[in-house]
Motif scaffolding. Structure first.
Motif, short mmCIF file in Angstrom:
data_model
loop_
_atom_site.label_atom_id
_atom_site.label_comp_id
_atom_site.label_asym_id
_atom_site.label_seq_id
_atom_site.Cartn_x
_atom_site.Cartn_y
_atom_site.Cartn_z
N LEU A 157 0.74 -1.16 0.13
CA LEU A 157 -0.05 -0.07 0.01
C LEU A 157 0.81 1.21 0.02
N ARG A 160 1.58 1.93 -3.63
CA ARG A 160 0.51 2.39 -4.21
C ARG A 160 0.26 3.95 -3.83
N TYR A 161 0.44 4.38 -2.54
CA TYR A 161 0.23 5.70 -2.08
C TYR A 161 1.16 6.56 -2.71
N GLU A 164 -0.08 6.98 -6.67
CA GLU A 164 -1.13 7.80 -6.46
C GLU A 164 -0.70 9.31 -6.38
N THR A 165 -0.05 9.26 -5.38
CA THR A 165 0.63 11.01 -5.07
C THR A 165 1.13 11.40 -6.21
N LEU A 289 3.42 6.30 3.89
CA LEU A 289 2.06 6.13 4.18
C LEU A 289 2.14 5.27 5.74
#
Length: 346
Positions: A157, A160-161, A164-165, A289
């Protein structure tokens, strides 16, 4: 004078000491991470030249000052290239001092990049890097382009974060996945998990890093324990190559995850923050994250897998990653992680 050349066993302390002394006299420090070393001897069995390999690279090449001009380094390089051919490595890399770059050019190596005006990175393919850049240019898009490089061992994750950012702040995010198979999770698996984990982002272009971004050629310290000064030098070399890649794709910013635990990645981030702006590329460090007040890391996921606590990785990874590790397909990878002596990226 007749010379002989042969492999040197790492346990041959006397010869290795001679090699170290020769390298020091020539202004070179022997890498700690080598998988083959040879020495050339004179009739008195004194070391007069040496060279080594690691992966697909040639390194630690030197000839005694008293024997320079006799063509000995040519013979050492020829010997090492034969060793690499036997290994099946046809694509070879080396880095050398500026003062000796022309010599290697005469032996069929071509410059890729220079780091800090002192180190020259070369390969034995005339247009290898150029072809790589031209292939990348096909993915060039209008608008603001950014880059993100990750190993994703495995994809969490946190990865992924980070994606995405970065994707939210640009028109196109070029995501380079480290393709060298030197991690516990194989590249083919890492690539599919990264693809699945970013499938909801329609502006992400996924690329294999090849031998030019964080590889045993440009950045061996990423995979192997080494001292901080060596890590720093390898990071600068890797970034000197990356600048050419960024220009091919019109990348103006590189995103990187904050790294409080790994010495290697921490030093790399520091070098990026100081070096990339000099090339007109912004460096944005994104805070990690956190889940339950603890930073998400692939090292934690690997440790849980090693300990057989698969259910506990679920809050730390996308559903696609969890589904893979709970499938029969993952059994060989899980077994590999469980057998590993070290699962934490230091």
């Amino acid at each position: 004078m007749a010379y002989s050349i042969s492999r040197v066993s790492p346990g041959d302390k006397r010869t290795m000491a001679e090699i170290d002394a020769l390298l020091v006299r020539e202004g070179i420090r022997r890498d700690r991470n080598l998988d083959y070393t040879c020495a050339m001897y004179d009739e008195g069995r004194r070391v007069v030249a040496t060279g080594s390999c690691f992966g697909c690279t040639l390194r630690c090449l030197a000839v005694s000052a008293a024997h320079q001009g006799e063509g000995l380094l040519n013979q050492v390089v020829t010997h090492l290239m034969e060793v690499q051919l036997e290994r099946g490595n046809l694509r070879l890399f080396l880095y050398t001092k500026e003062s000796t770059a022309k010599f290697f050019g005469d032996l069929g190596f071509y410059e890729i990049a220079r780091a800090d005006g002192a180190l020259v990175f070369m390969e034995n393919r005339r247009d290898g890097f150029g072809r790589y850049l031209r292939d990348l240019e096909q993915a060039r898009r209008p608008g603001r382009s950014a880059a993100l490089v990750m190993n994703a061992n495995p994809f969490t994750l946190g990865h992924r974060y980070l994606a995405e950012t970065a994707a939210a702040a640009c028109d196109t995010l070029h995501l380079f996945l480290v393709s060298e198979d030197a991690s516990l999770v194989p590249f083919s698996v890492r690539k599919e998990l990264a693809r699945a984990g970013t499938a909801h982002l329609d502006n992400v272009a996924l690329h294999d890093s090849g031998p030019y971004i964080i590889s045993s050629a440009t950045f061996p310290s990423y995979f192997l324990k080494d001292e901080a000064a060596v890590i720093d030098g390898h990071a600068r070399l890797d970034l000197a190559v990356f600048v050419h890649i960024a220009r091919a794709l019109d990348i103006t910013v590189r995103y990187v995850g904050e790294e409080p635990a790994s010495q290697v990645t921490g030093i790399y981030n520091q070098v990026m923050a100081s070096q990339l702006p000099r090339a007109g590329i912004d460096c944005v460090i994104v805070p990690r994250l956190a889940v339950s007040d603890e930073a998400v890391s692939a090292s934690t996921v690997r440790r849980l897998i090693q300990q057989g606590r698969l259910e506990e990785i679920r809050p730390l990874v996308p559903e696609s990653t969890y589904a893979y590790f709970t499938s029969p397909e993952a059994r060989p990878v899980i077994d590999r992680i469980r057998r590993a002596e070290h699962v934490v990226h230091y």
